[in-house]
Motif scaffolding. Structure first.
Motif, PDB file in Angstrom:
ATOM      1  N   ARG A 165     -25.048  13.502 -28.140  1.00 60.62           N
ATOM      2  CA  ARG A 165     -24.699  13.638 -29.549  1.00 60.62           C
ATOM      3  C   ARG A 165     -24.109  15.026 -29.733  1.00 60.62           C
ATOM      4  NH1 ARG A 165     -29.091  12.063 -28.114  1.00 60.62           N
ATOM      5  NH2 ARG A 165     -30.387  13.750 -28.866  1.00 60.62           N
ATOM      6  N   ILE A 166     -22.846  15.079 -30.082  1.00 67.68           N
ATOM      7  CA  ILE A 166     -22.124  16.345 -30.135  1.00 67.68           C
ATOM      8  C   ILE A 166     -21.563  16.540 -31.536  1.00 67.68           C
ATOM      9  CG2 ILE A 166     -20.180  17.638 -29.178  1.00 67.68           C
ATOM     10  CD1 ILE A 166     -20.636  15.957 -26.570  1.00 67.68           C
ATOM     11  N   HIS A 167     -21.916  17.667 -32.147  1.00 68.93           N
ATOM     12  CA  HIS A 167     -21.434  17.970 -33.500  1.00 68.93           C
ATOM     13  C   HIS A 167     -19.911  18.030 -33.488  1.00 68.93           C
ATOM     14  CE1 HIS A 167     -20.785  20.141 -37.265  1.00 68.93           C
ATOM     15  NE2 HIS A 167     -21.983  19.667 -37.609  1.00 68.93           N
ATOM     16  N   PRO A 168     -19.260  17.536 -34.534  1.00 67.92           N
ATOM     17  CA  PRO A 168     -17.789  17.515 -34.535  1.00 67.92           C
ATOM     18  C   PRO A 168     -17.129  18.889 -34.461  1.00 67.92           C
ATOM     19  CG  PRO A 168     -18.680  16.625 -36.605  1.00 67.92           C
ATOM     20  CD  PRO A 168     -19.833  16.861 -35.691  1.00 67.92           C
ATOM     21  N   THR A 169     -17.837  19.962 -34.791  1.00 65.16           N
ATOM     22  CA  THR A 169     -17.237  21.296 -34.694  1.00 65.16           C
ATOM     23  C   THR A 169     -17.444  21.942 -33.326  1.00 65.16           C
ATOM     24  OG1 THR A 169     -19.209  22.377 -35.577  1.00 65.16           O
ATOM     25  CG2 THR A 169     -17.501  21.704 -37.178  1.00 65.16           C
ATOM     26  N   ALA A 170     -18.229  21.298 -32.462  1.00 64.88           N
ATOM     27  CA  ALA A 170     -18.434  21.830 -31.108  1.00 64.88           C
ATOM     28  C   ALA A 170     -17.189  21.556 -30.269  1.00 64.88           C
ATOM     29  CB  ALA A 170     -19.656  21.190 -30.470  1.00 64.88           C
ATOM     30  N   VAL A 171     -16.905  22.454 -29.330  1.00 62.11           N
ATOM     31  CA  VAL A 171     -15.760  22.289 -28.433  1.00 62.11           C
ATOM     32  C   VAL A 171     -16.295  22.158 -27.009  1.00 62.11           C
ATOM     33  CG1 VAL A 171     -13.648  23.334 -27.541  1.00 62.11           C
ATOM     34  CG2 VAL A 171     -14.248  23.599 -29.968  1.00 62.11           C
ATOM     35  N   ILE A 172     -15.966  21.031 -26.385  1.00 58.47           N
ATOM     36  CA  ILE A 172     -16.438  20.741 -25.037  1.00 58.47           C
ATOM     37  C   ILE A 172     -15.220  20.679 -24.120  1.00 58.47           C
ATOM     38  CG2 ILE A 172     -17.788  19.184 -23.581  1.00 58.47           C
ATOM     39  CD1 ILE A 172     -19.356  20.309 -26.034  1.00 58.47           C
ATOM     40  N   ALA A 173     -15.170  21.521 -23.092  1.00 56.74           N
ATOM     41  CA  ALA A 173     -14.045  21.509 -22.147  1.00 56.74           C
ATOM     42  C   ALA A 173     -13.979  20.152 -21.447  1.00 56.74           C
ATOM     43  CB  ALA A 173     -14.205  22.623 -21.119  1.00 56.74           C
ATOM     44  N   GLU A 188     -28.196  16.929 -27.282  1.00 52.67           N
ATOM     45  CA  GLU A 188     -27.675  17.168 -28.627  1.00 52.67           C
ATOM     46  C   GLU A 188     -27.077  18.566 -28.675  1.00 52.67           C
ATOM     47  OE1 GLU A 188     -28.970  17.144 -33.323  1.00 52.67           O
ATOM     48  OE2 GLU A 188     -30.384  16.434 -31.811  1.00 52.67           O
ATOM     49  N   ILE A 189     -25.805  18.640 -29.042  1.00 55.51           N
ATOM     50  CA  ILE A 189     -25.092  19.912 -29.102  1.00 55.51           C
ATOM     51  C   ILE A 189     -24.748  20.187 -30.551  1.00 55.51           C
ATOM     52  CG2 ILE A 189     -23.006  21.142 -28.388  1.00 55.51           C
ATOM     53  CD1 ILE A 189     -23.145  19.562 -25.759  1.00 55.51           C
ATOM     54  N   GLY A 190     -25.189  21.342 -31.044  1.00 54.61           N
ATOM     55  CA  GLY A 190     -25.069  21.680 -32.452  1.00 54.61           C
ATOM     56  C   GLY A 190     -23.701  22.187 -32.862  1.00 54.61           C
ATOM     57  N   PRO A 191     -23.577  22.558 -34.137  1.00 56.04           N
ATOM     58  CA  PRO A 191     -22.293  22.997 -34.676  1.00 56.04           C
ATOM     59  C   PRO A 191     -21.792  24.293 -34.047  1.00 56.04           C
ATOM     60  CG  PRO A 191     -24.037  23.283 -36.304  1.00 56.04           C
ATOM     61  CD  PRO A 191     -24.634  22.550 -35.147  1.00 56.04           C
ATOM     62  N   GLU A 192     -20.484  24.399 -33.905  1.00 59.38           N
ATOM     63  CA  GLU A 192     -19.781  25.592 -33.446  1.00 59.38           C
ATOM     64  C   GLU A 192     -20.140  26.001 -32.016  1.00 59.38           C
ATOM     65  OE1 GLU A 192     -17.362  26.644 -35.323  1.00 59.38           O
ATOM     66  OE2 GLU A 192     -17.928  25.451 -37.059  1.00 59.38           O
ATOM     67  N   CYS A 193     -20.728  25.095 -31.243  1.00 59.10           N
ATOM     68  CA  CYS A 193     -21.014  25.389 -29.833  1.00 59.10           C
ATOM     69  C   CYS A 193     -19.734  25.323 -29.013  1.00 59.10           C
ATOM     70  CB  CYS A 193     -22.036  24.401 -29.269  1.00 59.10           C
ATOM     71  SG  CYS A 193     -23.709  24.641 -29.878  1.00 59.10           S
ATOM     72  N   GLN A 194     -19.727  26.047 -27.912  1.00 56.95           N
ATOM     73  CA  GLN A 194     -18.626  26.031 -26.953  1.00 56.95           C
ATOM     74  C   GLN A 194     -19.228  25.761 -25.570  1.00 56.95           C
ATOM     75  OE1 GLN A 194     -15.405  26.723 -28.065  1.00 56.95           O
ATOM     76  NE2 GLN A 194     -16.275  26.937 -30.118  1.00 56.95           N
ATOM     77  N   VAL A 195     -18.737  24.719 -24.903  1.00 45.45           N
ATOM     78  CA  VAL A 195     -19.181  24.410 -23.545  1.00 45.45           C
ATOM     79  C   VAL A 195     -17.932  24.471 -22.675  1.00 45.45           C
ATOM     80  CG1 VAL A 195     -20.296  22.737 -22.031  1.00 45.45           C
ATOM     81  CG2 VAL A 195     -21.062  22.972 -24.422  1.00 45.45           C
ATOM     82  N   LEU A 196     -17.878  25.437 -21.762  1.00 47.79           N
ATOM     83  CA  LEU A 196     -16.658  25.730 -21.019  1.00 47.79           C
ATOM     84  C   LEU A 196     -16.553  24.924 -19.721  1.00 47.79           C
ATOM     85  CD1 LEU A 196     -16.434  29.572 -21.633  1.00 47.79           C
ATOM     86  CD2 LEU A 196     -15.602  27.694 -23.049  1.00 47.79           C
ATOM     87  N   HIS A 197     -15.444  25.109 -19.030  1.00 47.73           N
ATOM     88  CA  HIS A 197     -15.106  24.315 -17.849  1.00 47.73           C
ATOM     89  C   HIS A 197     -16.184  24.381 -16.770  1.00 47.73           C
ATOM     90  CE1 HIS A 197     -11.090  23.147 -19.033  1.00 47.73           C
ATOM     91  NE2 HIS A 197     -10.948  24.350 -19.556  1.00 47.73           N
ATOM     92  N   GLY A 198     -16.495  23.217 -16.233  1.00 45.82           N
ATOM     93  CA  GLY A 198     -17.418  23.126 -15.110  1.00 45.82           C
ATOM     94  C   GLY A 198     -18.886  23.170 -15.480  1.00 45.82           C
ATOM     95  N   ALA A 199     -19.204  23.408 -16.744  1.00 43.54           N
ATOM     96  CA  ALA A 199     -20.614  23.431 -17.151  1.00 43.54           C
ATOM     97  C   ALA A 199     -21.195  22.025 -17.047  1.00 43.54           C
ATOM     98  CB  ALA A 199     -20.750  23.959 -18.571  1.00 43.54           C
ATOM     99  N   VAL A 200     -22.495  21.948 -16.730  1.00 47.62           N
ATOM    100  CA  VAL A 200     -23.197  20.673 -16.657  1.00 47.62           C
ATOM    101  C   VAL A 200     -24.431  20.780 -17.534  1.00 47.62           C
ATOM    102  CG1 VAL A 200     -24.444  19.056 -15.174  1.00 47.62           C
ATOM    103  CG2 VAL A 200     -22.388  20.200 -14.317  1.00 47.62           C
ATOM    104  N   ILE A 201     -24.546  19.846 -18.483  1.00 50.17           N
ATOM    105  CA  ILE A 201     -25.728  19.763 -19.338  1.00 50.17           C
ATOM    106  C   ILE A 201     -26.256  18.347 -19.185  1.00 50.17           C
ATOM    107  CG2 ILE A 201     -26.657  19.984 -21.663  1.00 50.17           C
ATOM    108  CD1 ILE A 201     -24.257  21.807 -22.321  1.00 50.17           C
TER     109      ILE A 201
END
Length: 198
Positions: free
Chosen positions: A11-19, A29-42
């Protein structure tokens, strides 16, 4: 890539940016204004992962929950490149630097810093505003923060914490520990065979 794991979609907030090269799997669950950059694993391995507001997860960082230890990361946390968090609770405004390792059951207090290549070991709690220096090890109860050249003290505390028992449910003195550990853990990880894109 986003994956449904054990029937649960991220579940990813629409303002989050996922590479596009990041992997988000399962009960995450990823909250608002989050940034997940290249190669990250959650990834959720039976427990939930929750990221608050404005969390930055940098390149090649790994965040993994377990059935026993979910992950909660508070607001305004930076997880540096190649850092690893497994089954820990991170309060708000924490800095986890490049290459740091946070182990199962650890609790990091607000505004703390875990500096480059530092370790916060199993079930270790940092009070708010604690700093773990570059490459040092925070371990045990009561908390000790030790330089890496004090291996014997680190090992004594680490043995008490019983990593194989706490994480894998195996006695440290089992003669075929690694055989049992890899077979048990392998069966658990094999549940990813049924993952589907979300």
């Amino acid at each position: 890539m986003r994956y449904r794991h054990l029937g649960v979609e991220p579940r990813i907030h629409p303002t989050a940016v996922i590479a596009p090269t990041a992997v988000i799997s399962g009960d995450v669950e990823i909250g608002p204004e989050c940034q997940v950059l290249h190669g990250a694993v959650i990834t959720s391995e039976g427990g939930a992962v929750t990221l608050g507001e404005s969390v930055i997860v940098m390149e090649n960082a790994i965040i993994r929950a377990t059935a026993i230890n979910p992950v909660h990361i508070g607001d305004h946390v930076l997880v540096g490149p190649m850092a690893s968090i497994s089954g820990a609770t991170i309060a708000e405004e924490v800095f986890i630097a490049t290459g740091s390792r946070i182990f199962n059951g650890a609790r990091i207090g607000a505004r703390s810093e875990v500096r480059i290549n530092a370790v916060v070991h199993l079930r270790t709690e940092l009070l708010p505003d604690t700093v773990v220096p570059i490459a040092w090890v925070a371990i045990g109860e009561p908390l000790r923060i030790l330089p890496p050249d004090r291996h014997e003290e680190i090992w004594a505390a680490q043995r008490e914490l019983d990593f194989p028992g706490y994480v894998f449910g195996l006695d440290h003195d089992t003669p075929d520990l690694m055989v049992q550990l890899t077979e048990r853990y392998g069966r658990s990880l094999a549940r990813h065979a049924d993952d589907t894109p979300a």
